[in-house]
Design an enzyme around this catalytic site. Structure first.
Site, PDB file in Angstrom:
ATOM      1  N   SER A 147     -44.112 -68.669 -20.726  1.00  0.00           N
ATOM      2  CA  SER A 147     -43.822 -69.522 -19.595  1.00  0.00           C
ATOM      3  C   SER A 147     -42.335 -69.847 -19.442  1.00  0.00           C
ATOM      4  O   SER A 147     -41.934 -70.363 -18.396  1.00  0.00           O
ATOM      5  CB  SER A 147     -44.603 -70.833 -19.716  1.00  0.00           C
ATOM      6  OG  SER A 147     -44.197 -71.549 -20.870  1.00  0.00           O
ATOM      7  N   LYS A 177     -35.332 -75.131 -20.214  1.00  0.00           N
ATOM      8  CA  LYS A 177     -36.587 -75.109 -19.442  1.00  0.00           C
ATOM      9  C   LYS A 177     -36.833 -76.497 -18.857  1.00  0.00           C
ATOM     10  O   LYS A 177     -36.624 -77.510 -19.567  1.00  0.00           O
ATOM     11  CB  LYS A 177     -37.699 -74.716 -20.418  1.00  0.00           C
ATOM     12  CG  LYS A 177     -39.068 -74.450 -19.857  1.00  0.00           C
ATOM     13  CD  LYS A 177     -39.964 -73.955 -20.996  1.00  0.00           C
ATOM     14  CE  LYS A 177     -41.344 -73.570 -20.546  1.00  0.00           C
ATOM     15  NZ  LYS A 177     -42.162 -73.008 -21.669  1.00  0.00           N
ATOM     16  N   SER A 196     -44.754 -68.353 -25.322  1.00  0.00           N
ATOM     17  CA  SER A 196     -43.905 -68.643 -24.159  1.00  0.00           C
ATOM     18  C   SER A 196     -42.403 -68.533 -24.386  1.00  0.00           C
ATOM     19  O   SER A 196     -41.629 -68.578 -23.436  1.00  0.00           O
ATOM     20  CB  SER A 196     -44.220 -70.036 -23.614  1.00  0.00           C
ATOM     21  OG  SER A 196     -45.464 -70.018 -22.967  1.00  0.00           O
TER      22      SER A 196
END
Lengths: 73, 471
Positions: B156, B81, B180
């Site tokens: 996320s 990420k 997330s």
């Protein structure tokens, strides 16, 4: 301004935004934020009544150790 | 095993590399070819670093030729990420605010993956500033679900899930503040773990909420997840909040006692409030699998989760707003309206309320452990209660239901963050509109090894984790 016990008004939030953070809010946005804050405030305040006065936030880390998994039961 | 190495699991490819059945470069080239083919549809990368990945793969092959196996991820292509720092590289955090931020250090987690031999394919798309359960991103474009590109990936850690489900990376690093990792894992048919708070280092990771953030892997199988967590977990002198609890060999015990005799707790309230019939049915079927394995299903009462949701909201808003306060004032137009709206109230939160939300945490953790783990060994609940929505359904500009849908997405995941407990997301079928559904297994603090054993036992009996989207 809101009276004591009524929570924040939109005007309160607008004033805090300008004075504390230099942020300009519309009346509608400030009113929305006041509603959100009042909900969170009320829930947290009410729950906190159960707390002993000396509960240390750092107890969270020690609780992780105290309550840790100890293998299959 | 299939001829195409991208169809293999992380553990399978790592073992094949060490046995020299396939080279690191061959595997990396196969992943890069898929990335280049599917990036236009999935939009999972913010920065695909093909040349650097090839160079790392060639180095890994050269090391292997010398008899040097760097670690359990030798030559395995992974990605992360785009909120984990790499010294000298831009880290966007999926935002315009940090669009030109160059990190001065490298995240401990990335250093550990690299030391274990992993090849880094690049930085993955994510929800802006790691805030958003749908995974939408107005700045870098929305990530799309490999099972159906009309649908969200969940967030996320949206790109992390899309890249792994799309068979582009064998595993990816995500972060989990309110779901997330587990939400995108669930929505994309993957495994993901939010470890115990303090289990993984957050050094060199852009924070959203200091008290709630966790770093963890998303993978195709529980065994893959165990391997990755085993590499990244453990004490870090650069992160004073990181626990010194020893890290077990998560993989060693995977094939141990399985689920026989394990008491699986099922909640009597809250978690099933908004489940669709199809989700409920898939969850019940997963419990039947556990029963067939010798587990006992027990109903458990839980503490007031409506309260926990409010306390989570107070804590997360106060911390996130504090991090972004300066930029809210100076560059308000650089945030999407949705992101600002979610945390702005934290700017005006009284300090007393913030502290109360912190002080209530250990007591509620005690209460949860007593009520749940007094009767059960693990807690089983939906990873996502509702059907995986489309991108359009989560767009507040066109959908009247968007706010409600976005609120319901994280209905089942936030409590584990507030309570600090580990939670493993495991796929258990397909539900509404053919999109994946999954459950989460929560345990006492530092129960990751046990959760992996139970999750792995489930995957030995089922094949949901072996199915791949037809991209």
């Amino acid at each position: 301004m809101a009276k004591q016990g009524e929570g924040f008004s939109g005007a309160d939030v607008k004033k805090m935004a300008a004075e504390w953070h230099g942020i300009e809010l519309s009346d509608a946005r400030a009113a929305g934020l006041a509603g959100e804050l009042n909900g969170l405030n009320a829930a947290t305040r009410s729950a906190a009544r159960r707390l002993p006065y000396d509960t240390d936030p750092a107890a969270f880390t020690s609780a992780l150790t105290r309550l840790k998994h100890k293998g299959r039961t | 095993m299939a001829a195409d190495p991208t169809a293999w699991s992380l553990v399978e490819v790592a073992d094949a590399i060490v046995r020299k059945e396939v080279s690191c470069l061959e595997v990396t080239q196969a992943c890069l070819a898929r990335a280049e083919t599917h990036q236009p549809t999935l939009n999972c990368f913010i920065s695909l670093e093909a040349d650097e990945a090839r160079r790392q793969a060639m180095d890994a092959d050269a090391a292997l030729a010398r008899g040097d196996v760097r670690g359990p991820l030798h030559g395995v292509p992974l990605a992360h990420k785009d909120l984990l720092y790499r010294a000298g590289k831009v880290v966007t955090c999926g935002s315009r605010i940090l669009g030109d931020f160059v990190a001065d250090r490298t995240a401990t987690v990335l250093e550990r993956l690299s030391a274990a031999g992993a090849v880094n394919l690049g930085a993955l798309n994510m929800a802006e500033i790691a805030l958003g359960a749908s995974g939408r991103n107005e700045h870098f474009g929305h990530c799309r679900n490999p099972w159906n590109p009309d649908h969200v990936t969940g967030g996320s850690s949206s790109g992390s899930a899309a890249a792994v489900a799309g068979r582009i990376a064998y595993g990816a690093i995500g972060t989990d503040t309110g779901g997330s990792i587990r939400l995108p894992a669930t929505m994309c048919g993957l495994v993901g773990i939010k470890p115990t708070q303090t289990r993984t280092s957050r050094h060199g990771v852009m924070p959203l909420s200091y008290s709630l953030d966790n770093v963890g892997p998303l993978t195709r199988t529980v065994a893959d997840c165990a391997r990755m967590l085993g590499v990244i977990a453990g004490v870090d002198p650069n992160d004073p909040t990181c626990s010194s609890e020893p890290v077990p060999d998560y993989e060693k015990s995977l094939d141990g006692a399985g689920a026989r005799g394990v008491r699986i707790g099922v909640p009597t309230s809250y978690y099933y409030d908004h489940t669709t019939e199809a989700v409920r049915s898939a969850l019940e079927a997963s419990l039947q699998v556990f029963k067939s394995l010798g587990a006992e299903i027990v109903e458990v009462e839980i503490p007031d989760h409506d309260l926990i949701r409010e306390l989570f909201g107070t804590l997360m808003r106060a911390e996130a707003a504090n991090i972004h306060a300066k930029w809210f004032a100076e560059r308000p137009g650089d945030y999407s309206t949705e992101v600002r709206a979610r945390i702005e109230a934290g700017l005006y939160m009284p300090a007393t309320r913030y502290l109360e939300s912190m002080r209530l945490r250990p007591g509620l953790m005690d209460e949860f452990c007593e009520m749940v783990f007094g009767k059960a060994d693990v807690f089983h609940a939906p990873g996502l209660a509702i059907a995986v929505p489309t991108l359009e359904e989560t767009d507040a500009a066109v959908s009247d239901d968007a706010l409600l849908i976005n609120e319901r997405l994280a209905w089942c995941t936030r409590a584990a963050n507030y309570l600090g407990l580990p939670s493993l997301a495991v796929p258990c079928g397909f539900a509404d509109r053919g999109l994946p559904v999954g459950f989460q297994l929560m345990g006492r603090p530092f129960a990751e090894e046990f959760l992996f054993q139970v999750g792995h036992a489930y995957q030995r009996e089922t094949d949901w984790h072996q199915r791949a989207p037809a991209l």
